[in-house]
Structure formats: structure tokens, C-alpha cells
Design a protein around this motif. Structure first.
Motif, PDB file in Angstrom:
ATOM      1  N   LEU A  85     -83.168   8.293 -35.015  1.00 50.59           N
ATOM      2  CA  LEU A  85     -84.089   7.945 -33.930  1.00 50.59           C
ATOM      3  C   LEU A  85     -85.462   8.485 -33.635  1.00 50.59           C
ATOM      4  CD1 LEU A  85     -84.393   6.016 -31.144  1.00 50.59           C
ATOM      5  CD2 LEU A  85     -82.877   7.411 -29.961  1.00 50.59           C
ATOM      6  N   PHE A  86     -86.494   7.936 -33.608  1.00 53.09           N
ATOM      7  CA  PHE A  86     -87.714   8.588 -33.162  1.00 53.09           C
ATOM      8  C   PHE A  86     -88.208   8.060 -31.840  1.00 53.09           C
ATOM      9  CE2 PHE A  86     -87.989   8.105 -37.773  1.00 53.09           C
ATOM     10  CZ  PHE A  86     -88.214   9.481 -38.051  1.00 53.09           C
ATOM     11  N   VAL A  87     -88.511   9.122 -30.946  1.00 48.49           N
ATOM     12  CA  VAL A  87     -88.798   9.040 -29.425  1.00 48.49           C
ATOM     13  C   VAL A  87     -89.827   9.511 -29.218  1.00 48.49           C
ATOM     14  CG1 VAL A  87     -88.069   9.238 -27.102  1.00 48.49           C
ATOM     15  CG2 VAL A  87     -86.377   8.948 -28.888  1.00 48.49           C
ATOM     16  N   CYS A  88     -90.853   8.777 -28.622  1.00 46.57           N
ATOM     17  CA  CYS A  88     -92.211   9.499 -28.038  1.00 46.57           C
ATOM     18  C   CYS A  88     -92.587   8.779 -26.660  1.00 46.57           C
ATOM     19  CB  CYS A  88     -93.699   9.285 -29.010  1.00 46.57           C
ATOM     20  SG  CYS A  88     -94.091   7.561 -29.115  1.00 46.57           S
ATOM     21  N   SER A  89     -93.576   9.016 -25.899  1.00 44.29           N
ATOM     22  CA  SER A  89     -93.795   8.670 -24.865  1.00 44.29           C
ATOM     23  C   SER A  89     -93.732   6.934 -24.571  1.00 44.29           C
ATOM     24  CB  SER A  89     -95.005   9.412 -24.023  1.00 44.29           C
ATOM     25  OG  SER A  89     -94.799  10.652 -23.998  1.00 44.29           O
ATOM     26  N   HIS A  90     -94.805   6.510 -25.544  1.00 43.11           N
ATOM     27  CA  HIS A  90     -94.909   5.063 -25.249  1.00 43.11           C
ATOM     28  C   HIS A  90     -94.637   4.255 -26.356  1.00 43.11           C
ATOM     29  CE1 HIS A  90     -97.522   6.385 -22.024  1.00 43.11           C
ATOM     30  NE2 HIS A  90     -98.508   7.149 -22.723  1.00 43.11           N
ATOM     31  N   ASN A  91     -93.916   4.593 -27.394  1.00 37.32           N
ATOM     32  CA  ASN A  91     -93.582   3.985 -28.555  1.00 37.32           C
ATOM     33  C   ASN A  91     -94.781   3.064 -29.090  1.00 37.32           C
ATOM     34  OD1 ASN A  91     -90.891   1.566 -29.314  1.00 37.32           O
ATOM     35  ND2 ASN A  91     -91.355   3.190 -30.639  1.00 37.32           N
ATOM     36  N   GLY A 116     -89.528   4.323 -26.728  1.00 36.24           N
ATOM     37  CA  GLY A 116     -90.496   5.209 -25.910  1.00 36.24           C
ATOM     38  C   GLY A 116     -89.659   5.556 -24.366  1.00 36.24           C
ATOM     39  N   THR A 117     -90.116   6.535 -23.851  1.00 36.66           N
ATOM     40  CA  THR A 117     -89.690   7.071 -22.646  1.00 36.66           C
ATOM     41  C   THR A 117     -90.326   6.224 -21.576  1.00 36.66           C
ATOM     42  OG1 THR A 117     -91.044   8.674 -22.389  1.00 36.66           O
ATOM     43  CG2 THR A 117     -88.715   9.178 -23.158  1.00 36.66           C
ATOM     44  N   HIS A 118     -91.585   5.775 -21.819  1.00 40.89           N
ATOM     45  CA  HIS A 118     -92.446   4.808 -20.959  1.00 40.89           C
ATOM     46  C   HIS A 118     -93.263   3.792 -21.723  1.00 40.89           C
ATOM     47  CE1 HIS A 118     -91.673   8.698 -18.617  1.00 40.89           C
ATOM     48  NE2 HIS A 118     -91.844   7.843 -17.536  1.00 40.89           N
ATOM     49  N   PRO A 119     -92.235   2.964 -22.272  1.00 40.85           N
ATOM     50  CA  PRO A 119     -93.049   1.924 -23.504  1.00 40.85           C
ATOM     51  C   PRO A 119     -94.421   1.378 -22.863  1.00 40.85           C
ATOM     52  CG  PRO A 119     -90.827   1.484 -22.961  1.00 40.85           C
ATOM     53  CD  PRO A 119     -91.177   2.368 -21.745  1.00 40.85           C
ATOM     54  N   ALA A 120     -95.358   1.220 -23.792  1.00 40.27           N
ATOM     55  CA  ALA A 120     -96.428   0.488 -23.768  1.00 40.27           C
ATOM     56  C   ALA A 120     -96.348  -0.858 -23.692  1.00 40.27           C
ATOM     57  CB  ALA A 120     -97.619   1.045 -24.889  1.00 40.27           C
ATOM     58  N   GLU A 121     -97.668  -1.547 -23.730  1.00 40.79           N
ATOM     59  CA  GLU A 121     -97.436  -3.068 -23.791  1.00 40.79           C
ATOM     60  C   GLU A 121     -97.342  -3.530 -25.129  1.00 40.79           C
ATOM     61  OE1 GLU A 121    -100.874  -4.109 -21.489  1.00 40.79           O
ATOM     62  OE2 GLU A 121    -100.155  -4.015 -19.570  1.00 40.79           O
ATOM     63  N   GLU A 122     -98.088  -2.805 -26.030  1.00 40.06           N
ATOM     64  CA  GLU A 122     -98.052  -3.294 -27.434  1.00 40.06           C
ATOM     65  C   GLU A 122     -98.551  -1.995 -28.296  1.00 40.06           C
ATOM     66  OE1 GLU A 122    -101.463  -5.971 -27.942  1.00 40.06           O
ATOM     67  OE2 GLU A 122    -102.664  -4.572 -27.312  1.00 40.06           O
ATOM     68  N   VAL A 123     -98.185  -1.855 -29.650  1.00 40.90           N
ATOM     69  CA  VAL A 123     -98.440  -1.160 -30.623  1.00 40.90           C
ATOM     70  C   VAL A 123     -99.918  -1.156 -30.840  1.00 40.90           C
ATOM     71  CG1 VAL A 123     -97.833  -0.160 -32.859  1.00 40.90           C
ATOM     72  CG2 VAL A 123     -96.161  -1.302 -31.740  1.00 40.90           C
ATOM     73  N   ALA A 124    -100.583  -0.035 -30.799  1.00 43.66           N
ATOM     74  CA  ALA A 124    -101.996   0.083 -30.752  1.00 43.66           C
ATOM     75  C   ALA A 124    -102.349  -0.306 -32.388  1.00 43.66           C
ATOM     76  CB  ALA A 124    -102.459   1.527 -30.752  1.00 43.66           C
ATOM     77  N   PRO A 125    -103.343  -1.435 -32.459  1.00 40.07           N
ATOM     78  CA  PRO A 125    -103.835  -1.942 -33.517  1.00 40.07           C
ATOM     79  C   PRO A 125    -104.148  -0.953 -34.645  1.00 40.07           C
ATOM     80  CG  PRO A 125    -104.911  -3.052 -31.631  1.00 40.07           C
ATOM     81  CD  PRO A 125    -104.278  -1.832 -31.170  1.00 40.07           C
ATOM     82  N   PRO A 143     -92.974  -2.054 -28.654  1.00 37.37           N
ATOM     83  CA  PRO A 143     -92.723  -1.129 -27.835  1.00 37.37           C
ATOM     84  C   PRO A 143     -91.352  -1.327 -27.305  1.00 37.37           C
ATOM     85  CG  PRO A 143     -94.954  -1.355 -27.521  1.00 37.37           C
ATOM     86  CD  PRO A 143     -94.437  -2.459 -28.360  1.00 37.37           C
ATOM     87  N   LYS A 144     -90.411  -0.240 -27.300  1.00 38.93           N
ATOM     88  CA  LYS A 144     -88.978  -0.696 -26.857  1.00 38.93           C
ATOM     89  C   LYS A 144     -88.813   0.486 -26.016  1.00 38.93           C
ATOM     90  CE  LYS A 144     -87.626  -0.393 -31.091  1.00 38.93           C
ATOM     91  NZ  LYS A 144     -88.814  -0.583 -32.025  1.00 38.93           N
ATOM     92  N   PRO A 145     -87.943  -0.017 -25.011  1.00 31.68           N
ATOM     93  CA  PRO A 145     -87.299   1.227 -24.057  1.00 31.68           C
ATOM     94  C   PRO A 145     -86.216   2.289 -24.552  1.00 31.68           C
ATOM     95  CG  PRO A 145     -86.451  -0.874 -23.411  1.00 31.68           C
ATOM     96  CD  PRO A 145     -87.397  -1.132 -24.450  1.00 31.68           C
ATOM     97  N   LEU A 146     -86.256   2.933 -24.236  1.00 33.09           N
ATOM     98  CA  LEU A 146     -85.223   4.032 -24.796  1.00 33.09           C
ATOM     99  C   LEU A 146     -83.719   3.874 -23.936  1.00 33.09           C
ATOM    100  CD1 LEU A 146     -84.364   6.563 -26.483  1.00 33.09           C
ATOM    101  CD2 LEU A 146     -84.970   8.102 -24.503  1.00 33.09           C
ATOM    102  N   THR A 147     -82.836   3.142 -24.646  1.00 30.50           N
ATOM    103  CA  THR A 147     -81.535   2.778 -24.314  1.00 30.50           C
ATOM    104  C   THR A 147     -80.457   3.720 -24.650  1.00 30.50           C
ATOM    105  OG1 THR A 147     -80.960   1.381 -26.029  1.00 30.50           O
ATOM    106  CG2 THR A 147     -82.562   0.638 -24.348  1.00 30.50           C
ATOM    107  N   GLU A 148     -79.288   3.827 -23.600  1.00 29.69           N
ATOM    108  CA  GLU A 148     -78.163   4.663 -24.062  1.00 29.69           C
ATOM    109  C   GLU A 148     -77.657   4.480 -25.141  1.00 29.69           C
ATOM    110  OE1 GLU A 148     -74.092   6.095 -21.604  1.00 29.69           O
ATOM    111  OE2 GLU A 148     -75.583   4.693 -20.912  1.00 29.69           O
ATOM    112  N   GLU A 149     -77.453   3.171 -25.426  1.00 35.49           N
ATOM    113  CA  GLU A 149     -76.817   2.784 -26.750  1.00 35.49           C
ATOM    114  C   GLU A 149     -77.227   3.398 -27.917  1.00 35.49           C
ATOM    115  OE1 GLU A 149     -76.432  -0.187 -23.490  1.00 35.49           O
ATOM    116  OE2 GLU A 149     -78.140   0.347 -24.739  1.00 35.49           O
ATOM    117  N   VAL A 150     -78.519   2.953 -28.047  1.00 34.98           N
ATOM    118  CA  VAL A 150     -79.379   3.556 -29.382  1.00 34.98           C
ATOM    119  C   VAL A 150     -79.272   5.298 -29.546  1.00 34.98           C
ATOM    120  CG1 VAL A 150     -81.488   3.664 -30.446  1.00 34.98           C
ATOM    121  CG2 VAL A 150     -80.737   1.657 -29.231  1.00 34.98           C
TER     122      VAL A 150
END
Length: 210
Positions: A85-91, A116-125, A143-150
Motif C-alpha cells: 500500500l502506497f500512501v501520500c497526502s492527496h493520492n 491519500g490521507t486527504h484525497p484530491a479531486e483527480e489525478v494530476a494530468p 484518488p482514494k481515501p485511506l481506509t482501515e480495511e486496506v
């Protein structure tokens, strides 16, 4: 005896996806669990979505990823692949590049997720452009939120600039890759960051089971 009502779906268009997921995970999870995760996935994605054209489809995909992770942690599926699992601020940049590059290099050796811990609206082009140039296929990235299951399902959690926002769980291997943030950077810099991440990927692959 009264029955517990099923969770309400926040969008009627989710009903078809709920039926598909319920059929896919029949025997592992009941309809209430499926509906609950699907509704929660929709709400979490909607919280940061500016354009909602694909929100229903993405909610079903996110719910499926969470159900897969939940099934793994509960021992309902066969083991085998290392889960990273890779995690950054905005995914929207670093974690998306890392996930796409690892999937490209490792193939079916791993199960890769990003969040992402604070997901953005979209992946940057420019991120998508740099990945396409490298031979990755990021067309379905979002961009996806960080969820406990994952997080709980991951064997290795790799953070990339999100600081202490990623939860620490016992039994997980945590790595931190100090890679520059590509947000608002020109394509030349994005390519440099992509290549820096790819170098980390190369090292990681030497440590993963064959």
C-alpha cells in the motif's frame, strides 16, 4: 424478531453495483456489509469530488477493493501475493506513480493499492502523462481515501510525504520514501520524480518474494 434494516444507499444508481458486489462476495459477506461499505465509499469519494460523473462507478470499485482487503484479513481468501500500500497526502501524484510503476514491474507478484490521507479531486494530468511515457497504464487511476480495511490487509505500507497521518498497526512493515511532491511541477520535474520512485521500486523488488 425484528430485522435490522439494510443501510440506505445515498444514490439510487448504486443499487445495480450493490447487486453485483453482493453476488460477487456471496458466501463471504452478507448484503448488509456490502451495502454499508458501498454507501460509505460513495460518501467518502463524494466529500472531495468536484465532478460527479463517474462517482457511482468509482464507489463500486472502491467498495470492491475494501471488500477484497476485508476478505484477506479475515482469512477468507488464499494468501500468496505480497500486498503493498502506497500512501501520500492527496493520492494524486507520488502514491499513484509508485502504485502504477510497481504493478508494471512486479506483475502478479504483488497486490498494489494506493490511497491519500486527504484525497484530491483527480489525478494530476502530468502524472498520467509521465506514467504513460514509462509504459504504465494509469487510465483508471483515481484518488482514494485511506481506509482501515486496506491498511490492515497490507503487508508493506509505504508512506510518501503524509507524515504521521497514516495509522501505525502492529505486524506491518512500514517504509518511508522521501520523494519530492510533484504538485504544480513542470513535466521535466515530474519525470525526475517518477524516475526517483522507480529507483525505489527496483530496490523494493529485490526484497519481495519471487
Amino acid at each position: 424478531m425484528p430485522t435490522t434494516p439494510s443501510p440506505a444507499l445515498p444514490d439510487d444508481r448504486l443499487a445495480a453495483g450493490a447487486a453485483r458486489l453482493a453476488a460477487r462476495y456471496a458466501g463471504n459477506f452478507g448484503p448488509e456489509t456490502v451495502l454499508g461499505l458501498l454507501a460509505d465509499s460513495y460518501r467518502q469519494l463524494a466529500a472531495h469530488a468536484r465532478i460527479r460523473t463517474h462517482l457511482v462507478v468509482l464507489s463500486e470499485r472502491l467498495a470492491a477493493e475494501r471488500l477484497d482487503a476485508l476478505a484477506h484479513t479475515q482469512g477468507l481468501t488464499a494468501g500468496g501475493r505480497t500486498r503493498v500500500l502506497f500512501v501520500c497526502s492527496h493520492n494524486a501524484g507520488r502514491s499513484q506513480m509508485a502504485a502504477a510503476l510497481l504493478a508494471l514491474r512486479a506483475g502478479d507478484r504483488v497486490t498494489v493499492s494506493s490511497a491519500g490521507t486527504h484525497p484530491a479531486e483527480e489525478v494530476a494530468p502530468l502524472i498520467l502523462q509521465a506514467l504513460t511515457e514509462a509504459g504504465a497504464e494509469p487510465a483508471d487511476a483515481y484518488p482514494k481515501p485511506l481506509t482501515e480495511e486496506v491498511v490492515r490487509a497490507a503487508d508493506i505500507v509505504i508512506t510518501m510525504g503524509c507524515g504521521d497521518a497514516c495509522p501505525l498497526l502492529a505486524g506491518k512493515q512500514y517504509l518511508d520514501w522521501p520523494v519530492a511532491d510533484p504538485d504544480q511541477a513542470p513535466i521535466a520535474v515530474v519525470r525526475e520524480i517518477r524516475d526517483a520512485i522507480d529507483a525505489y521500486i527496483t530496490t523494493l523488488l529485490t526484497r519481495l518474494p519471487s
